[in-house]
Design an enzyme around this catalytic site. Structure first.
Site, short mmCIF file in Angstrom:
data_model
loop_
_atom_site.label_atom_id
_atom_site.label_comp_id
_atom_site.label_asym_id
_atom_site.label_seq_id
_atom_site.Cartn_x
_atom_site.Cartn_y
_atom_site.Cartn_z
N CYS A 35 11.59 -79.87 33.50
CA CYS A 35 11.83 -81.06 32.70
C CYS A 35 13.19 -81.03 32.00
O CYS A 35 13.28 -80.96 30.77
CB CYS A 35 10.71 -81.23 31.70
SG CYS A 35 9.16 -81.50 32.53
N GLU A 36 14.22 -81.03 32.79
CA GLU A 36 15.61 -81.10 32.31
C GLU A 36 16.40 -81.85 33.38
O GLU A 36 16.29 -81.50 34.56
CB GLU A 36 16.24 -79.70 32.21
CG GLU A 36 15.62 -78.77 31.21
CD GLU A 36 16.24 -78.86 29.83
OE1 GLU A 36 17.33 -79.44 29.68
OE2 GLU A 36 15.61 -78.34 28.90
N GLU A 56 31.25 -50.42 37.96
CA GLU A 56 29.90 -50.90 37.64
C GLU A 56 29.57 -52.24 38.30
O GLU A 56 29.30 -53.23 37.60
CB GLU A 56 29.75 -51.07 36.13
CG GLU A 56 29.92 -49.81 35.34
CD GLU A 56 29.92 -50.04 33.83
OE1 GLU A 56 29.60 -49.11 33.10
OE2 GLU A 56 30.27 -51.16 33.39
N PRO A 57 29.58 -52.33 39.62
CA PRO A 57 29.25 -53.61 40.23
C PRO A 57 27.75 -53.93 40.09
O PRO A 57 26.91 -53.05 40.20
CB PRO A 57 29.59 -53.37 41.71
CG PRO A 57 29.44 -51.90 41.91
CD PRO A 57 29.83 -51.26 40.60
N GLY A 58 27.45 -55.17 39.80
CA GLY A 58 26.05 -55.62 39.77
C GLY A 58 25.89 -56.69 40.84
O GLY A 58 25.32 -56.48 41.91
N ARG A 59 26.51 -57.84 40.58
CA ARG A 59 26.41 -58.98 41.49
C ARG A 59 26.80 -58.62 42.93
O ARG A 59 26.10 -58.98 43.88
CB ARG A 59 27.33 -60.09 40.99
CG ARG A 59 27.20 -61.39 41.76
CD ARG A 59 28.34 -62.36 41.41
NE ARG A 59 28.65 -62.43 40.01
CZ ARG A 59 28.15 -63.30 39.15
NH1 ARG A 59 27.29 -64.20 39.56
NH2 ARG A 59 28.50 -63.29 37.87
N TYR A 93 21.33 -62.21 39.03
CA TYR A 93 21.27 -63.08 37.86
C TYR A 93 20.40 -64.32 38.07
O TYR A 93 20.59 -65.32 37.40
CB TYR A 93 22.68 -63.47 37.38
CG TYR A 93 23.53 -62.27 37.04
CD1 TYR A 93 23.26 -61.50 35.92
CD2 TYR A 93 24.59 -61.89 37.86
CE1 TYR A 93 24.02 -60.38 35.62
CE2 TYR A 93 25.36 -60.77 37.57
CZ TYR A 93 25.07 -60.03 36.44
OH TYR A 93 25.84 -58.92 36.15
N TYR A 150 26.04 -72.48 34.15
CA TYR A 150 27.48 -72.31 34.44
C TYR A 150 28.04 -73.37 35.39
O TYR A 150 29.19 -73.28 35.79
CB TYR A 150 27.74 -70.94 35.11
CG TYR A 150 27.07 -69.76 34.48
CD1 TYR A 150 27.46 -69.30 33.23
CD2 TYR A 150 26.04 -69.10 35.14
CE1 TYR A 150 26.84 -68.19 32.66
CE2 TYR A 150 25.42 -67.99 34.58
CZ TYR A 150 25.82 -67.54 33.33
OH TYR A 150 25.21 -66.46 32.78
N1 LLP Z 1 29.38 -53.77 33.33
C1 LLP Z 1 29.20 -54.42 32.17
C2 LLP Z 1 29.50 -53.74 30.91
C3 LLP Z 1 28.74 -55.76 32.18
O1 LLP Z 1 28.57 -56.40 31.04
C4 LLP Z 1 28.46 -56.38 33.42
C5 LLP Z 1 27.96 -57.76 33.46
C6 LLP Z 1 28.63 -55.64 34.60
C7 LLP Z 1 29.11 -54.33 34.52
C8 LLP Z 1 28.33 -56.20 35.95
O2 LLP Z 1 29.08 -57.34 36.26
P1 LLP Z 1 28.97 -57.94 37.76
O3 LLP Z 1 29.52 -56.91 38.69
O4 LLP Z 1 27.53 -58.20 38.03
O5 LLP Z 1 29.77 -59.18 37.71
N2 LLP Z 1 24.75 -64.08 34.03
C9 LLP Z 1 26.10 -64.18 34.53
C10 LLP Z 1 26.76 -62.83 34.68
C11 LLP Z 1 26.76 -62.02 33.38
C12 LLP Z 1 27.41 -60.66 33.56
C13 LLP Z 1 27.18 -59.80 32.37
N3 LLP Z 1 27.77 -58.50 32.43
C14 LLP Z 1 26.07 -64.94 35.86
O6 LLP Z 1 24.98 -65.27 36.33
O7 LLP Z 1 27.11 -65.24 36.43
#
Ligand code: LLP
Length: 435
Positions: free
Chosen positions: A364-365, A293-296, A393, A337
């Site tokens: 304003c921070e 499940e890649p997002g980033r 993100y 972060y």
């Molecule tokens: N699967 C699940 C169940 C998740 O909770 C997440 C991310 C992903 C996959 C995808 O993770 P990735 O491949 O994108 O790392 N806001 C934070 C990141 C929060 C991630 C939350 N869950 C940031 O900006 O670094």
């Protein structure tokens, strides 16, 4: 000439005017035409990343499914690209599910996550016959079983296990340790496997874990795979459980700034697949379908944020602040972060990096600082600052702080731009207020 180009989108270049080019488009022209802050998504980078994940995993392990984590960034146009690339979608809310539905995303490729899914959300998931509901707690399991019984549709479910593995990332984005608000701790999972298997209204197909985000090493995945497979073997022996699918979550790191070392997708793929196969052999388990499940790692590098320079403030001997017209409302990551970013002056790409400055947001921070102490060419008012690796993100965490307007998003490809999200208007801001 600026040398730090590693984190820019794959299509990045510089034209004769010394302007940054993304997707064949002059970023300075786009910033002037569409106004700033402006987000660009490079379609070539986005599609390349989708293809890279699919290829690197499935050439080693044919039965792999790539599910994009929509929380990194989702809108209709993005969902269409993912559909075209053959990826599935991980959603965590009715809103994300509705976006998928609005573009006829194949519902059997949708996975529903979350530690507190509402009854309404579970109902939608059942009604739409989505691919998998990833159950996060006993409470949810019981609620879902009762709801499914009423509808007569038997959803395929997975149980999210917390394996007790430290992914060595920021404490706000680590999720694999026991005590996390996500998932079922390993020591409590036996009971839930038994319950799920005996619920006639549910079909338990496998186990899920997600150990964190922005993970820069493959070893925590290997540890978690071993722990969860050992557990699956135990469940097989005790309850006759068959692990048809193992979902190892996302979290694959990306490079934000020069000098950071993050494994290539191929390294993650090799580590995950080799450990999965060897452990299954040792435990005499049949090889399950593998889901990632890649997002980033799909969308981060495709995104570039463009800002216009306003006030420049010198604090002699201390700092030179260059303020831009965006900041923590469109990119809260540095404030939340302490995340590091690099920047370019998009209209001065061929000039020497002659001065050290700090790029401040307009909100304003005091913590609204986008980039600290970076060497850039001499900057003047109205220059265009480009910050790379802003695809993930940023906009999904955006706010209207200080009643600011959320920026427009352009998809760029082969010299053409397409507006895929318009800038908010003041009517959008006031439209929900009742007097
Ligand atoms: N699967 C699940 C169940 C998740 O909770 C997440 C991310 C992903 C996959 C995808 O993770 P990735 O491949 O994108 O790392 N806001 C934070 C990141 C929060 C991630 C939350 N869950 C940031 O900006 O670094």
């Amino acid at each position: 000439m600026v040398q730090r180009q590693s984190s820019l989108p794959l299509s990045a270049g510089v034209n004769k005017k010394g302007h940054l080019i993304i997707g064949g488009c002059d970023t300075v022209d786009l910033a002037n035409e569409y106004d700033t802050p402006l987000y660009l998504l490079d379609e070539f980078t986005l599609r390349s990343k989708c293809q890279e994940f699919k290829a690197e995993f499935s050439q080693r392990y044919a039965d792999t499914t790539v599910i994009y984590a929509s929380k990194a960034f989702l809108n209709g146009a993005m969902a269409v690209i993912l559909r075209e690339e053959g990826l599935g979608l991980d959603v965590v809310s009715a809103g994300e599910l509705e976006i998928a539905k609005s573009v006829d995303f194949p519902m059997d490729m949708v996975y529903f996550h979350g530690n507190n899914k509402s009854a309404e959300e579970l109902n939608m998931a059942i009604k739409y016959h989505i691919g998998r509901i990833v159950v996060d707690s006993q409470d949810e399991l019981e609620m879902l079983a009762a709801m499914a019984e009423e509808t007569g549709h038997i959803p395929d479910i997975m149980l999210r296990i917390t394996p007790g593995v430290d992914a060595h990332t920021h404490e706000h984005i680590t999720t694999g340790i026991i005590g996390s608000k996500f998932g079922i701790p390993l020591f409590a999972a036996d009971e839930l496997v038994k319950k799920a298997m005996s619920a006639p209204s549910l079909n338990l197909v496998g186990l899920h874990f997600h150990i964190g985000s922005l993970i820069a090493e493959a070893q925590p995945y290997q540890e978690a795979i071993e722990i969860v497979l050992d557990f699956a073997a135990d469940m097989k022996q005790k309850h006759g459980f068959v692990l048809e699918e193992l979902n190892i979550g996302g979290g694959f790191g990306v490079q934000y700034i020069t000098g950071e070392t993050v494994p290539q997708v191929s390294i993650f793929a090799e580590a995950v697949v080799s450990r999965l196969i060897s452990r299954c052999r040792r435990l005499e388990l049949s090889l399950p379908m593998l889901t990632i499940e890649p997002g980033r790692a799909i969308v981060a590098q495709a995104g570039v944020a463009l800002y216009k320079v306003g006030v420049i403030k010198d604090i002699p001997g201390i700092k030179r602040y260059v303020s831009v017209d965006g900041g923590m409302a469109d990119n809260i990551r540095p404030a939340l972060y302490g995340s590091p970013y690099e920047a370019f002056v998009a209209n001065k790409m061929l000039e020497e990096e002659a001065e050290q400055i700090t790029i401040a947001g307009r909100f304003c921070e005091s913590g609204d600082i986008l980039v600290k102490d970076i060497n850039l060419p001499p900057i003047t008012r109205s220059d265009i600052i480009a910050i790379p690796v802003c695809g993930a993100y940023n906009l999904s965490l955006q706010s209207n702080y200080n009643a600011s307007l959320n920026p427009a998003v352009l998809l760029v490809k082969e010299g053409k731009e397409r507006l895929i999200r318009r800038r908010q208007t003041y009517e959008d801001l006031t439209g929900c207020d009742l007097l």
